[in-house]
Design an enzyme around this catalytic site. Structure first.
Site, mmCIF file in Angstrom:
data_model
loop_
_atom_site.group_PDB
_atom_site.id
_atom_site.type_symbol
_atom_site.label_atom_id
_atom_site.label_comp_id
_atom_site.label_asym_id
_atom_site.label_seq_id
_atom_site.Cartn_x
_atom_site.Cartn_y
_atom_site.Cartn_z
ATOM 1 N N CYS A 50 -0.321 6.430 1.235
ATOM 2 C CA CYS A 50 -0.584 7.705 0.559
ATOM 3 C C CYS A 50 -2.063 8.082 0.575
ATOM 4 O O CYS A 50 -2.402 9.255 0.648
ATOM 5 C CB CYS A 50 -0.109 7.631 -0.892
ATOM 6 S SG CYS A 50 1.673 7.461 -1.057
ATOM 7 N N ARG A 52 -4.549 6.617 2.639
ATOM 8 C CA ARG A 52 -5.365 6.250 3.799
ATOM 9 C C ARG A 52 -4.543 6.188 5.079
ATOM 10 O O ARG A 52 -3.309 6.039 5.045
ATOM 11 C CB ARG A 52 -6.041 4.906 3.570
ATOM 12 C CG ARG A 52 -5.107 3.707 3.593
ATOM 13 C CD ARG A 52 -5.857 2.434 3.234
ATOM 14 N NE ARG A 52 -6.359 2.467 1.879
ATOM 15 C CZ ARG A 52 -7.645 2.616 1.554
ATOM 16 N NH1 ARG A 52 -8.568 2.716 2.483
ATOM 17 N NH2 ARG A 52 -8.023 2.650 0.292
#
Length: 409
Positions: A50, A52
């Protein structure tokens, strides 16, 4: 050390930038297979979560232009130079250190979060299944995961279970929302969706989980929760106090127009939480009266206590020790061919010195005995050298090896 990485995360880019470089599971698989076939690449692992996206590669001696490599699997939505400032490129020890700290949760928006360890393990497992890893990446990720586990059990365990879900729901509670007796809808039945449903149910909420119709009979939902087909979500929303979406689908789960129709004249206060990247909810729904919308960037890290900083310091000491262990493995790895060459040379000299004593044997017998002597001598010398590798520090081992190499066998 021929390791390089390129990444984008919450520290360098806001959500609307990050979501353009997010990969679904299938997209990540195809990307790794494509990267692994590029010239100069020995192996690769793609970590997409979410907050990276990070691509790690093991390379030949030549240096790889990482932005160009990334663009092969995720074309920039505009001129490359516009997006390059959002990316971090790390090489050699810097890339290794980053991965260790990342896997331990110390690079996360929510410091110490649990999910990243599982996500890294899953990324390297998938790369291994696709034959996209090499020995260097396998050992690197194994050391990083081991370090992350030790940090979790010895340093951060007192900090409790931490995740984006826990952080989001805790933030909502701090704003005055009480889950007990409230009706909540969770869109998505993946890892994050299940965790959200379990957490809200434990708080006393009435939780409904959406399930795709074609999987309805195969999916197990959290205990105490009810289920509806995904296609019925808009019918359920008007009766809910909180709607949370956390899917891995690249498509929107909540659109403004359909939500307006579902709510009708209703203006009741409702909380919408979107924990997906790319986002599940159309951001324009925040314009509707009574709707409060949060995305994953809305929730900052909790206030750091003195106890937490002590745990973080302990975690860093563990990571530095584990980094030294990996460094030792890597340095010795480069010495192994040289150690084996010394063993072969020593074996050849032994056979040469024994040659006169074998003159009484027939030629065939001489060849058999010579091969046996050579194999045995090689094993003995190897055993001694590898024993030295286990006992000596890197510089001491290197000096010892150089002395042996200088002997003219």
């Amino acid at each position: 050390m021929n390791i390089q990485m390129i990444g984008i995360d919450h520290s360098t880019a806001e959500l609307k930038i990050r979501e353009q470089f997010s990969f679904t599971t299938l997209q990540a698989e195809r990307a790794m297979q494509k990267i692994a076939m590029q010239p100069g690449i020995r192996g690769c692992v793609l970590v997409s979560t979410c907050n990276r996206m990070e691509l790690y590669v093991s390379t030949e001696a030549c240096e790889i232009k990482m932005p160009a490599l990334l663009e092969k699997i995720r074309p920039f939505p505009g001129p490359a130079e516009v997006f390059e400032p959002y990316f971090s490129i790390r090489r050699s020890q810097e890339a290794v250190r980053h991965l260790f700290y990342l896997t331990a949760g110390l690079k996360s928006r929510i410091v110490g979060e649990d999910q990243i360890l599982t996500q890294v393990k899953e990324a390297v497992r998938k790369a291994r299944e696709l034959n996209c890893t090499d020995t260097l990446l396998e050992v690197l990720f194994r050391h990083a995961v081991t370090a992350g586990k030790e940090v979790k059990t010895k340093a951060m365990s007192a900090h409790g279970n931490i995740s984006a879900v826990h952080s989001a729901l805790a933030a909502v509670k701090q704003l005055g929302f009480r889950f007990e007796g409230k009706k909540c809808l969770v869109i998505g039945n993946g890892q994050m969706g299940k965790l959200a449903a379990e957490t809200m149910r434990a708080e006393g909420a009435y939780v409904t989980v959406t399930v795709r119709q074609y999987r309805s009979g195969m999916v197990e939902i959290p205990k105490g929760c009810s289920r509806i087909n995904y296609g019925e979500r808009y019918e359920k929303i008007p009766s809910c106090d909180l709607i949370l979406s956390a899917t891995v689908s690249p498509n929107l789960t909540i659109r403004k127009e359909q939500l307006m129709q579902a709510r009708g004249e209703q203006c009741r206060e409702q909380i919408f939480i979107d924990l997906a990247v790319p986002r599940d909810m159309e951001e324009e729904i925040a314009q509707l009266k009574g709707v409060t919308l949060y995305d994953i960037d809305s929730f900052e890290n909790e206030t750091m206590t003195e106890e937490f900083f002590i745990q973080k310091e302990t975690a860093e000491k563990i990571l530095e020790r584990k980094l030294e262990e990996f460094k030792g493995w890597y340095e010795c790895r480069d010495l192994i061919p040289r150690m084996q060459q010394v063993g072969r040379q020593a074996a050849e000299e032994i056979c040469w010195r024994m040659g006169r004593g074998l003159g009484c044997l027939r030629k065939e017998e001489q060849e058999i005995v010579t091969d046996m002597l050579k194999e045995s001598a090689h094993k003995v010398v190897d055993k001694m050298l590898f024993a030295l590798r286990d006992e000596l520090k890197g510089e001491e081992l290197l000096k010892c090896l150089e002395i042996l190499e200088n002997i003219r066998y």
